[in-house]
Design an enzyme around this catalytic site. Structure first.
Site, PDB file in Angstrom:
ATOM      1  N   HIS A 185      39.876  11.320  37.322  1.00 42.65           N
ATOM      2  CA  HIS A 185      38.933  10.987  36.252  1.00 42.65           C
ATOM      3  C   HIS A 185      39.506   9.903  35.343  1.00 42.65           C
ATOM      4  CE1 HIS A 185      35.678  13.694  37.028  1.00 42.65           C
ATOM      5  NE2 HIS A 185      36.419  14.800  36.927  1.00 42.65           N
ATOM      6  N   HIS A 212      32.673  12.585  39.965  1.00 46.56           N
ATOM      7  CA  HIS A 212      32.516  13.647  40.950  1.00 46.56           C
ATOM      8  C   HIS A 212      31.778  13.124  42.171  1.00 46.56           C
ATOM      9  CE1 HIS A 212      32.951  16.983  37.692  1.00 46.56           C
ATOM     10  NE2 HIS A 212      34.107  16.612  38.196  1.00 46.56           N
ATOM     11  N   HIS A 241      42.775  15.800  40.587  1.00 43.20           N
ATOM     12  CA  HIS A 241      41.368  15.664  40.198  1.00 43.20           C
ATOM     13  C   HIS A 241      41.246  15.087  38.787  1.00 43.20           C
ATOM     14  CE1 HIS A 241      37.070  17.077  40.433  1.00 43.20           C
ATOM     15  NE2 HIS A 241      37.213  16.945  39.113  1.00 43.20           N
ATOM     16  N   GLU A 242      42.010  15.632  37.838  1.00 41.03           N
ATOM     17  CA  GLU A 242      41.931  15.144  36.459  1.00 41.03           C
ATOM     18  C   GLU A 242      42.511  13.737  36.334  1.00 41.03           C
ATOM     19  OE1 GLU A 242      40.050  16.910  34.824  1.00 41.03           O
ATOM     20  OE2 GLU A 242      40.155  18.657  36.126  1.00 41.03           O
ATOM     21  N   CYS A 272      35.838  21.824  37.867  1.00 37.71           N
ATOM     22  CA  CYS A 272      36.504  20.835  37.029  1.00 37.71           C
ATOM     23  C   CYS A 272      35.646  20.557  35.823  1.00 37.71           C
ATOM     24  CB  CYS A 272      36.717  19.565  37.843  1.00 37.71           C
ATOM     25  SG  CYS A 272      36.903  18.107  36.862  1.00 37.71           S
TER      26      CYS A 272
END
EC number: 3.4.24.-
Length: 864
Positions: A353, A359, A349-350, A179
């Site tokens: 963020h 992470h 995952h994005e 990522c």
């Protein structure tokens, strides 16, 4: 492995398929439409549905519509399992907006597109920690997870939609993919356990945003390469739905739901310049989102999906802690796998963020469930093994910290357009006609809600899923349900008729906060000192001005105003140094976000004074597109704030113009409405309230009551003195009620008295007299009356001014009237001659007895 769909329950949604607008036909090559599997196949299955009739194929069932509830029996690894499924109404809570383009470039918009909800969520009977996420849009695809160590994927079989292929999740290896959080990372959100617990308890006293359900309104954008990979537009829609379904499933344990509000497909050509550099692509996409997409389609986050291969091992990039930001809330993702699981995990995952998740730390500080050596946490920096399915405890703590610091105010809002189209009991969302919804029977823990009917239990006023309900009773209107978290937050109060707290309202952009050190931007108060403390812990402060200016004007890894789309560091102009990278001093030795890549120390001299400066190069990960820059709204000078990483006048935010309509007696909130000061009436704060507040009225009444009690007590304490004073004021009228110890002064005994007999019983007087003094002890003997007849009457004093009934004077000698009964014989004289009354012509002097006189006799008895 063999699967059989045994029966469908609650066919509330069965019926004719909804009409849909004509979809574009893009076309494509055979190679683009067929993709080879990336895992070892574990078996196949034949899907059949049995309703009230003989078994039917899934294709036959889809001809008449999809049931809203399904009960499926299947075999996995020679074990029989039963799936209980409900349509996921939160995934498509309303009618999403579908956008595509004609060959001439005309934008086609279908607002309220009738997208068939073919996705289901549920669980496996007998497995409390299981979850199921399936879509039956065209065949069965999805995910079945029995436990963190055991899960299966269902994919379409080659050439036969009715024979899905089952494989173990462990077979989905995504080698070499990492990522890349974006370089625009804003505020650090992860803290060490000790600091996090300290801040957690402090913030929980102010506001509990963790247990409230948050909703991310998501728009997915498919670029032209993604459209050509799936030329059948319905197939592209189905794949988008499947990805959104998995996103919602991943985030649901965090009390975050994902709602798909729009899909845009670039059917003719790309609307931005594409690049294999994810940082450049992200910058281009966010610029297009801010200027083009967001004004016409409101949402919280936009995710671009492309087949374009990124340089290096990265498969995505996003902006750290950027949710709700009109400038940075978005991400770019590479469709790197035929399996929708891999793509959905990358998007999650994005999106994580954007929600402030960093992470996961390597090692055992953030353990991930799953069989070794596989990793199954979504926020792992590298997906070298299999896609993430869960969020770690570190991610949970990071999300909680970000929410408590004011991030994500837009997640507490639910637009009216997102209202569901029909009811479905058990989907954990209160649909029309329902009073509550606590999910499946085995997962419902709400004592106020009947999970079979989705109605409140007898005696319950509300469901316990909201902060305005306690013990199944509603809090009254005005009860504080969401206290403010910082200077830019406003309190919310219970409405009195709902268990839910109203939408989160914050101060408008440009309103001052933090004692003038910053202004509110996007609902957050970002003073420079607070940003340093979020990164380096308590005690951290901004670096000395000379150190800050020197670092950020050099334009390197230790200090800059961000990176260019090409990846190079850009130096700050002297005016903009406060808007560049965060430069702090003191605090912890290790940051709370990222890790220290390098350190640099230097001694600077200014005005003959030497100053030790120290700077660090923070490694935030390859998928972070920018270094830690000062947040928008940070003060950078008198009347100046950071806007777009440049120091600009605060008037550009429009706060003064908005504040004018509040007429100097209020501030603007994030909805553009006036929040009036106390004593001024909304909506324009022009009218001053004249009514006294309830608190003031209560105090006045309390003081008045206290005064009355004091007066009553004093009166009782001095009652004897007050009584005597009243007697003096009334004069003689008070003497008849005075005690015998204090009789009023009277003249001496009269010289003449009424002749009475000496019997045991009191004789009747000849006329009424008022009670005053004791009667003579004995009547006057008759033999003395002749001797006293010629004596003159003694002088007398006038009687008191009391009404006295008198007889008219007789002309003859005064003689008492004879009694009714014969008087007894006169007793022997026992009194000295001086005590006897003498005879006279006038009326006898009145003699006052010591005891009350009997009532006067009738007038006829006075004379015989």
């Amino acid at each position: 492995m063999r699967l059989a769909l045994l029966w469908a329950l609650g066919l509330l949604g069965a019926g004719s398929p909804r009409p849909s607008p004509p979809l574009p036909n893009i076309g494509g090559t055979e190679e683009e439409q067929q993709a080879s599997p990336e895992r070892t196949l574990s078996g196949s299955m034949e899907s059949r549905v049995v309703q009230d009739s003989p078994p039917m194929s899934l294709a036959d069932v889809l001809q008449t519509g999809l049931p809203e509830a399904l009960r499926i029996s299947l075999e996995l690894d020679s074990e029989s399992h039963v799936l209980e499924l409900l349509q996921n109404r939160d995934l498509i809570p309303g009618r999403p907006t579908l956008v595509w383009y004609q060959p001439d470039g005309t934008r086609m918009v279908s607002e309220g597109y009738s997208l068939e909800n073919c996705c289901y969520r549920g669980r496996v009977q007998g497995h409390p920690s299981s979850w199921v996420s399936l879509c039956a849009c065209s065949g069965i695809r999805g995910l079945i997870v029995l436990s963190p160590e055991r899960g299966y994927t269902l994919e379409l079989g080659p050439g036969d939609l009715q024979r899905p292929v089952i494989s173990r999740i462990q077979d989905h290896l995504l080698l070499g993919h990492t990522c890349a959080p974006s370089w625009h990372a804003s505020v650090p959100t992860r803290a060490g356990p000790d600091l996090l617990l300290e801040q957690h308890h402090a913030h929980r006293l102010k506001r509990d945003v963790v247990t409230e359900t948050k909703i991310v309104e998501l728009v997915i954008v498919a670029d032209n390469s993604e459209v050509r990979k799936y030329p059948d537009f319905q197939q592209l829609l189905n794949r988008t739905l499947e990805a959104a379904l998995l996103l919602d499933t991943f985030f649901q344990p965090l009390n975050v739901r994902v709602a798909l509000v729009g899909l845009e497909a670039w059917t003719q050509h790309n609307l931005i310049e594409m690049s294999s550099n994810p940082a450049v692509l992200l910058d281009n996409f966010l610029r297009w989102r801010r200027t083009d997409l967001l004004p016409r389609l409101p949402h919280d986050s936009a995710q671009l999906v492309t087949v374009t291969s990124f340089s290096g091992p990265m498969v995505g990039m996003a902006i750290q802690n950027s949710i709700c930001s009109p400038d940075f809330s978005g991400g770019v993702n590479m469709d790197h796998s035929t399996s929708i699981l891999g793509v959905a995990s990358s998007i999650a995952h994005e999106l994580g963020h954007s929600l402030g998740l960093d992470h996961d730390s390597p090692g055992h500080s953030c353990p991930c469930p799953g069989p070794a050596p596989a990793k199954s946490c979504i926020m792992e920096a590298s997906t070298d093994f299999l896609p993430g399915l869960n969020f770690s405890n570190c991610s949970r703590q990071a999300l909680e910290k970000a929410l408590l610091e004011g991030m994500g105010s837009c997640l507490f809002e639910r637009q009216p357009s997102l209202a569901p189209m029909s009811s479905l009991c058990g989907n954990m969302f209160v649909d029309p006609g329902e009073q509550c919804d606590c999910g499946f029977p085995d997962e419902c823990t709400d004592p106020c809600c009947d999970h079979f009917t989705c109605q409140l239990r007898p005696g319950a006023q509300c469901a316990s899923d909201g902060p305005c309900c306690q013990n199944c009773k509603l809090h009254p209107a005005g009860w504080l349900c969401r206290p403010p978290t910082d200077d830019c937050d406003l309190p919310e109060f219970c409405p009195g008729d709902s268990s839910q707290c109203p939408s989160d309202i914050r101060l408008g952009d440009g309103e001052p906060c933090a004692s003038g050190e910053a202004v509110c931007m996007h609902g957050r108060c970002a003073s420079y000192a607070r940003q340093c403390q979020s990164l380096w812990g308590p005690g951290a402060q901004p670096a000395a001005p000379l150190c800050l200016q020197t670092a950020n004007t050099r334009g390197n890894a230790f200090g800059s105003c961000g990176r260019s789309p090409g990846g190079s560091y850009m130096p700050c102009a002297p005016r903009d140094v406060m808007c560049g990278q965060l430069q702090c001093q003191w605090g912890r030795s290790q940051p709370l976000l990222g890790s220290v890549q390098d350190r640099l120390s230097e001694v600077l001299e200014a005005n003959g004074t030497q100053l030790n400066c120290s700077w660090v190069d923070l490694d935030l990960g390859n998928d972070v597109a920018q270094p830690l820059l000062a947040l928008p709204g940070t003060a950078c000078g008198p009347g100046l704030v950071c806007i777009g990483h440049r120091c600009q006048p605060v008037d550009l935010l429009g706060a003064q113009e908005c504040r004018r309509k509040c007429h100097g007696h209020g501030v603007c909130d994030s909805s553009g409405h006036c929040r009036c000061e106390e004593g001024w009436a909304p909506p324009d704060c022009m009218t001053q309230l004249k009514a006294t507040s309830s608190l003031t009225t209560g105090l006045l009444l309390s003081l008045l009551l206290l005064l009355v009690l004091v007066l009553l007590g004093a009166s009782y304490w001095h009652r004897a003195r007050l009584h005597q004073r009243l007697c003096q004021l009334k004069g003689s009228s008070c003497q008849y009620r005075a005690p015998q110890s204090c009789p009023p002064e009277r003249p001496g005994p009269p010289q003449r008295a009424q002749q009475m007999t000496g019997t045991k019983q009191a004789s009747v007087v000849s006329f009424p007299v008022p009670p005053s003094r004791p009667l003579p002890p004995n009547p006057v003997p008759k033999k003395l009356q002749a001797a006293l007849a010629d004596r003159s009457n003694p002088p007398t004093r006038p009687l008191p001014a009391d009404p006295v009934v008198r007889r008219p004077k007789s002309q003859g000698p005064t003689k008492p009237p004879p009694p009714r009964k014969p008087l007894p014989a006169n007793p022997q004289g026992q009194h000295p001659p001086g005590d006897l009354p003498g005879p006279g012509d006038g009326s006898l002097p009145l003699v006052v007895p010591s005891r009350p006189a009997p009532p006067p006799p009738a007038a006829s008895s006075l004379y015989l």
